[in-house]
Enzyme design. Structure first.
Site, short mmCIF file in Angstrom:
data_model
loop_
_atom_site.label_atom_id
_atom_site.label_comp_id
_atom_site.label_asym_id
_atom_site.label_seq_id
_atom_site.Cartn_x
_atom_site.Cartn_y
_atom_site.Cartn_z
N ASP A 104 35.83 47.29 -28.16
CA ASP A 104 35.84 46.69 -26.84
C ASP A 104 34.45 46.90 -26.23
OD1 ASP A 104 36.91 45.59 -24.40
OD2 ASP A 104 36.95 47.64 -23.63
N ASP A 122 39.39 51.18 -24.16
CA ASP A 122 39.71 52.15 -23.11
C ASP A 122 40.59 51.61 -22.01
OD1 ASP A 122 37.86 50.48 -21.80
OD2 ASP A 122 37.20 52.13 -20.53
#
Length: 620
Positions: free
Chosen positions: A310, A505
């Site tokens: 990500d 996250d």
């Protein structure tokens, strides 16, 4: 092998077998061999029954494991009155399964943290007053009050003039978003500005956040189970053991030789060495801030070929930072920053807090502002040291003081421009962005040295932002604007190239983390949902710990394999000696204990693994 029951059952079986062995030895040396035999028999029986249940379950699923060898050795020893040998095998076997259970822990915990983040109640307008209602009571059309800091409970549209939402946990967009009247607000986003009214358009169960929860649960259920390292050796070792035992009995006519072969063959080097090496690897990885949730994820981590990252909060810091300051009229950069930060002390806006943090990093003294007025999501006005200061978006400030000749410099894609005015004149601009983490390029290069063949970026952010941030990193692919289910699809598609690791996250990353062979969460500041869905959590907010974690996993697995090969080799030598009558069943069990000690000592070398990355070593 499942080994029926919970960790408590495994502990109870080990204690039962150990108690039976020690009690039998005590009775034997007290001169009561009959009671000794009974104690050994009673200690073996529960372990054997539990083992037989596991074997039946495994065979029903079409799986054949090393458990059969252990069951044969205990059964044969009891049938031919070699109860001491059976008791020793029972203790070794139950001890090995206990260690394995300890190593695995709770590798797949429930999603209670994700569910607990969903609001249990909401504040609803009714007949000119406010009432708190359960989430399930909200219906489309209900008017809800979303206070500052609240998580939006259901999807809806903004009724107030404006709303300011932090959607980073859902979309990966690091900077808060201003929504105008009538705009759609997604459940799971956080109100970062003033309270606003929301008109619900969906039931809670049909909203965005609830959909993400379901995606995570479905991904976890569909995740392919990892075969234990020991089971991958099982069929060949089982065939060899049965062949040698049968041949010893057939050619000599002595069943005790077959019992001795089976006792020596009890696969404790596999049962013990693997979990010990992996538990040591788990402990060593935790020392470097990498929490791996069990032996199976560590094994999988050692075989990763594709890494999907990500962007926000992973490759980037996830917090806006000042990248440049443009000043006008010969003013000093620090002076502009000091005035802006002084005023922004009165604001909870994430950008304002980032400006204050930047000023403090430069050790600037910030006086207390007065006469402060804030327009949520727009800007702040007030007095600092007798000066009228305005800080906010470029349009907000320009409407009040006009634009400076030449205007601000062109912005980089994905940046935010904060204007600062002093006493009615534009004084400067702060250019803010979410920059790449320091050492990200070196970290990716190190991962390639560790055998990662493909490195991809998967983000919910805009393509132009992702391209600018990752320029020069040498990624094998970039996928932007992805929804949570699209990230899951990418993970599943990449499995064709080998085992996949996903690092993220945010809440939007949780389904992909659950679907990957190994999901890694940034646990220091990441969403609780991603930490729960992941197999690995980086306990410190540093992506560069990923390399040492993978290195420790691979070296731990290598040590486990070395221990297994050495242990099995010694066991085969012992089996041959037993087949020729050089070892009795009890002697075979004791020899197996010596082999166990040797392989365990070798497996414990994993506790001394030191990553080659000197930065990780210094920071540990």
């Amino acid at each position: 092998m499942e080994y029926t029951g919970t960790g408590r059952v495994k502990t109870a079986l080990l204690l039962f077998a150990l108690t039976g062995l020690l009690a039998g030895i005590a009775f034997y040396f007290a001169g009561n061999s009959s009671l000794a035999t009974i104690a050994w028999f009673v200690g073996v029986l529960p372990v054997l029954l539990a083992l037989l249940l596991d074997i039946l379950h495994s065979l029903w699923r079409g799986e054949v494991g090393l458990d059969i060898v252990a069951a044969l050795s205990m059964t044969a020893a009891l049938l031919f009155d070699e109860t001491l040998a059976a008791a020793v095998v029972a203790v070794m076997y139950s001890g090995g399964t206990f260690l394995e259970s300890f190593a695995e822990g709770r590798a797949r915990r429930e999603m209670h943290a994700l569910l607990s983040r969903v609001p249990r109640a909401a504040t609803r307008h009714k007949n000119g007053s406010l009432e708190d209602v359960p989430l399930d009571a909200i219906k489309p059309g209900d008017l809800l009050l979303i206070r500052q800091g609240d998580v939006v409970p259901v999807d809806g549209f903004v009724v107030s003039q404006a709303a300011f939402l932090d959607t980073s946990a859902l979309t990966g967009e690091s900077l808060p978003t201003r929504l105008s009247q009538g705009a759609t607000a997604m459940s799971g986003s956080t109100n970062a500005g003033a309270p606003f009214d929301l008109s619900a358009t969906h039931l809670a169960q049909d909203s965005t956040y609830a959909g993400i929860v379901r995606l995570v649960e479905e991904a976890q259920r569909s995740k392919a189970p990892m075969a234990r390292l020991a089971d991958r050796w099982s069929l060949g070792f089982l065939a060899l053991t049965v062949t040698i035992a049968f041949a010893a009995w057939w050619f000599t006519g002595d069943p005790i030789r077959a019992v001795a072969v089976l006792v020596v063959a009890t696969p404790c080097p596999l049962i013990l060495a693997v979990p010990v090496a992996l538990v040591a690897g788990l402990s060593r990885a935790a020392h470097f801030g990498v929490l791996i949730k069990g032996a199976a994820p560590l094994e999988a981590m050692a075989r990763i070929r594709t890494l999907i990252l990500d962007k926000t909060g992973t490759l980037t810091d996830g917090r806006p930072q000042i990248v440049s300051i443009d000043t006008y009229g010969g003013r000093d950069e620090d002076d502009i920053l000091r005035l802006a930060a002084s005023l922004d002390q009165a604001s909870k806006h994430p950008v304002a807090q980032a400006i204050v943090a930047a000023a403090k990093q430069r050790d600037l003294v910030l006086p207390v502002p007065s006469q402060v007025t804030e327009i949520a999501g727009e800007g702040v006005t007030g007095r600092v040291e007798g000066h009228m200061v305005i800080v906010g978006g470029d349009t907000f400030v320009a409407q009040r003081v006009g634009r400076i000749s030449g205007g601000p410099l062109a912005l980089m894609q994905g940046s935010v421009l904060v204007a600062v005015a002093l006493d009615g004149v534009m004084a400067g601009h702060l250019v803010m962005a979410d920059p790449l983490r320091k050492g990200a390029g070196a970290m990716l290069a190190g991962l390639r040295r560790e055998g990662i063949a493909r490195i991809l970026l998967a983000t919910g952010d805009r393509a132009e932002v992702a391209e600018r941030v990752t320029k020069g990193l040498g990624l094998d692919g970039l996928h932007a604007g992805l929804t949570p289910d699209q990230k899951v699809s990418l993970v599943l598609a990449e499995r064709n190239n080998g085992p996949v690791m996903m690092v993220g996250d945010g809440v939007n990353d949780a389904p992909a983390l659950a679907a990957a062979d190994v999901g890694v969460a940034m646990g220091a500041r990441g969403a609780a949902a991603s930490a729960e869905a992941a197999d690995v959590v980086l306990l410190v907010d540093r992506i560069d710990r990923l390399g040492p974690g993978i290195e420790i996993a691979r070296r731990s697995r290598r040590i486990a394999v070395e221990s297994v090969v050495a242990g099995i080799g010694l066991s085969v030598a012992g089996m041959i000696a037993a087949a020729f009558g050089y070892l009795t069943p009890v002697e075979g069990a004791l020899l197996q204990e010596v082999i166990d000690v040797a392989v365990i000592l070798n497996a414990l070398r994993a506790l001394r693994i030191t990553p080659r990355d000197p930065m990780a070593l210094r920071a540990a």
